[in-house]
Structure formats: C-alpha cells, structure tokens
Design a protein around this motif. Structure first.
Motif, short mmCIF file in Angstrom:
data_model
loop_
_atom_site.label_atom_id
_atom_site.label_comp_id
_atom_site.label_asym_id
_atom_site.label_seq_id
_atom_site.Cartn_x
_atom_site.Cartn_y
_atom_site.Cartn_z
N VAL A 138 0.83 -1.21 0.00
CA VAL A 138 0.00 0.00 0.00
C VAL A 138 0.86 1.26 0.00
CG1 VAL A 138 -1.74 1.31 1.28
CG2 VAL A 138 -1.95 -1.17 1.07
N ASN A 139 2.01 1.21 0.63
CA ASN A 139 2.92 2.35 0.59
C ASN A 139 3.34 2.66 -0.85
OD1 ASN A 139 3.25 1.06 3.38
ND2 ASN A 139 4.14 3.06 3.68
N TYR A 140 3.55 1.62 -1.63
CA TYR A 140 3.89 1.84 -3.04
C TYR A 140 2.71 2.41 -3.80
CZ TYR A 140 8.41 -0.51 -2.57
OH TYR A 140 9.69 -0.84 -2.23
N TYR A 141 1.49 1.92 -3.52
CA TYR A 141 0.31 2.51 -4.16
C TYR A 141 0.23 4.00 -3.82
CZ TYR A 141 -1.42 -2.35 -4.59
OH TYR A 141 -1.57 -3.68 -4.89
N PHE A 142 0.47 4.31 -2.55
CA PHE A 142 0.41 5.72 -2.13
C PHE A 142 1.49 6.55 -2.82
CE2 PHE A 142 -1.85 5.28 2.26
CZ PHE A 142 -3.01 4.91 1.60
N ASP A 143 2.65 5.95 -3.06
CA ASP A 143 3.71 6.69 -3.73
C ASP A 143 3.33 6.99 -5.18
OD1 ASP A 143 6.51 7.72 -3.39
OD2 ASP A 143 6.85 6.41 -5.11
N VAL A 144 2.63 6.07 -5.82
CA VAL A 144 2.12 6.33 -7.17
C VAL A 144 1.16 7.51 -7.14
CG1 VAL A 144 0.74 5.39 -9.07
CG2 VAL A 144 2.40 3.92 -7.89
N LEU A 145 0.24 7.50 -6.18
CA LEU A 145 -0.73 8.61 -6.08
C LEU A 145 -0.03 9.91 -5.74
CD1 LEU A 145 -3.64 9.56 -6.09
CD2 LEU A 145 -3.83 8.83 -3.69
N LYS A 146 0.95 9.86 -4.87
CA LYS A 146 1.71 11.07 -4.52
C LYS A 146 2.37 11.67 -5.75
CE LYS A 146 5.93 10.79 -2.78
NZ LYS A 146 6.82 11.76 -3.45
N THR A 147 2.94 10.81 -6.59
CA THR A 147 3.60 11.29 -7.81
C THR A 147 2.60 11.99 -8.72
OG1 THR A 147 5.22 9.50 -7.67
CG2 THR A 147 4.95 10.56 -9.81
#
Length: 251
Positions: A138-147
């Motif tokens: 989920v942290n990686y999913y959030f990093d995609v959204l952050k980008t």
C-alpha cells in the motif's frame, strides 16, 4: 451476503489513510472517469465489492521505483502505470480498490480459513499466496498517487513524521502466555535421554529459583535506557478454554 461498498466509500477510506501518511496534500480532485477528476483512476474492481468473494484475481506485477510491486484490480496491464498530461494524470491500475482491499482486511472478513482460535491464518492470505508479505504494497500505491498529485499541483507532497522528525514509531508489547514453563522442555529431554541427574537438577532449580521466563522486571529494565515503555498482555485464566486451548501457566 456482503454489504456493498460503494466507489465513493472506498475512495474516501483510502484518501483518509493517504492523508494520514502525507502532510500538506493540496486539494485536488481524485476519482474515476465518471466524475472527470484531475487525477483519474481506472476502475478495475467491477462488482467485486458488491459480492462476498474473499480473493480478487491474481495481481499484475509492475515495476515502480525499481521494485516489482503487485497491483490488484489492474484495469489496463498493457498501459503505462501513469499517463501524464498538463494539469492531469491517469493511473491505469486501480490503486484505490487495491489499497481498500488490503487496508480493510476484506480477505480476513470473507474467507472461511480459520485457525484453532478462530483467527484468519497467514497461510490463507494473498500475501502468502502471491509472495509479498515483506513488501509494503500500500505504501507503493500511495507513492504512485503522490507522484500524480505532485504533477497535477506542482507542489511537493511530504511524508508525515513522528516527534522530532522520526520516520517511524514502534509499539512494543509482550504476550505473557507462560511464566513458569521454561524448565519443562529441557527436563523432558533429560528424561528421554535417560539423564536422571540432569533432570533432578532442573527440577530442583524449578522448585527453588525463579523460572527463566519469569523475567518481566528484566524486560522492563531493558527498555528503560531507551526511554521506552512496554505493554504487557496478561492472560486472565490458567484453566484450559472450553475448546481445549491452553491458557496461562500462572495464576
């Protein structure tokens, strides 16, 4: 039957958690195509959250920031993960539904898999099935959204920190199942190996000294130099449960 979870509910739930992880998130519209948001998420979940199936289709693995990450509900596996245009971004994997699935514990609620204590077992999990238990997906999913947010708003999205800019915090706890039984395994081994003298020594030590596991004060003292406190969970019963589950070896 499952209680349907709407697109709006899933989106609100995941974005609430996203804002707990990141600070100063600028207001920007995030959603699916029907709402024409600045950041569009491709819908890959379909009717999944209107049913009571515990497991979604197998994830599609994509590379993100040099790491292979499993993306559930990947709507367009042949497309780039993010498509960027001026003032807009499209995320072609349904990271909202995937994050909701993992954060909400959907599999634990709807799976029939249970251990002897009625708990959802690791062996029945998608983490075990697809081999990503050590990956903070989920942290990686959030990093995609952050980008995507940073592109659309032109502003950096920074992670939240704990006190004194600490990047993480720990809750230290101890389950106190047994305090008086450290001697039993070596004593049993001594009997099996026909070593009566060693068995007698272990029994005498058990009767006259504190058990090696009876060390709660030592544990607390070991934490003190770090300014940390432990939480101890004590079993309230020493009789076996009605299902035969053993409880404490102490009163």
């Amino acid at each position: 039957m499952a209680a349907p979870v709407s697109v709006e509910a899933r989106l609100a739930y995941v974005l609430q958690h996203f804002r707990l992880a990141y600070d100063n998130v600028s207001a920007v519209s995030i959603g699916y195509a029907a709402t024409q948001p600045a950041i569009e998420i491709k819908d890959g979940a379909g009717d999944f959250f209107r049913q009571d199936q515990p497991y979604p289709p197998a994830p599609n693995w994509r590379e993100w920031q040099g790491t292979d990450v499993p993306f559930f509900f990947d709507a367009a596996p042949e497309a780039s993960l993010i498509e960027i245009k001026p003032g807009r971004a499209t995320i072609n994997a349904d990271i909202i539904s995937a994050a909701f699935y993992l954060l909400s514990g959907w599999q634990e609620f709807y799976s029939d898999g249970r251990d002897r204590h009625g708990r959802f077992p690791y062996a029945a999990s998608v983490q075990k099935q697809h081999g990503f238990v050590a990956l903070p997906v989920v942290n990686y999913y959030f990093d995609v959204l952050k980008t995507a947010i940073e592109h659309v708003t032109g502003q950096a999205v920074l992670p939240r920190y704990w006190a004194e800019k600490a990047p993480f915090a720990a809750f230290i706890s101890h389950d106190i199942d047994n305090l008086r039984s450290a001697w039993k395994a070596p004593a049993k081994a001594a009997l099996q190996q026909r070593q009566p003298a060693k068995f007698g020594q272990l029994l005498w030590r058990h009767l006259t000294e504190a058990d090696a596991w009876d060390n709660l004060e030592n544990v607390a003292a070991a934490m003190a130099p770090y300014g940390a406190k432990s939480t101890f969970f004590i079993l309230p019963a020493h009789q076996p449960g009605v299902d035969g589950t053993p409880n404490a070896d102490y009163e």
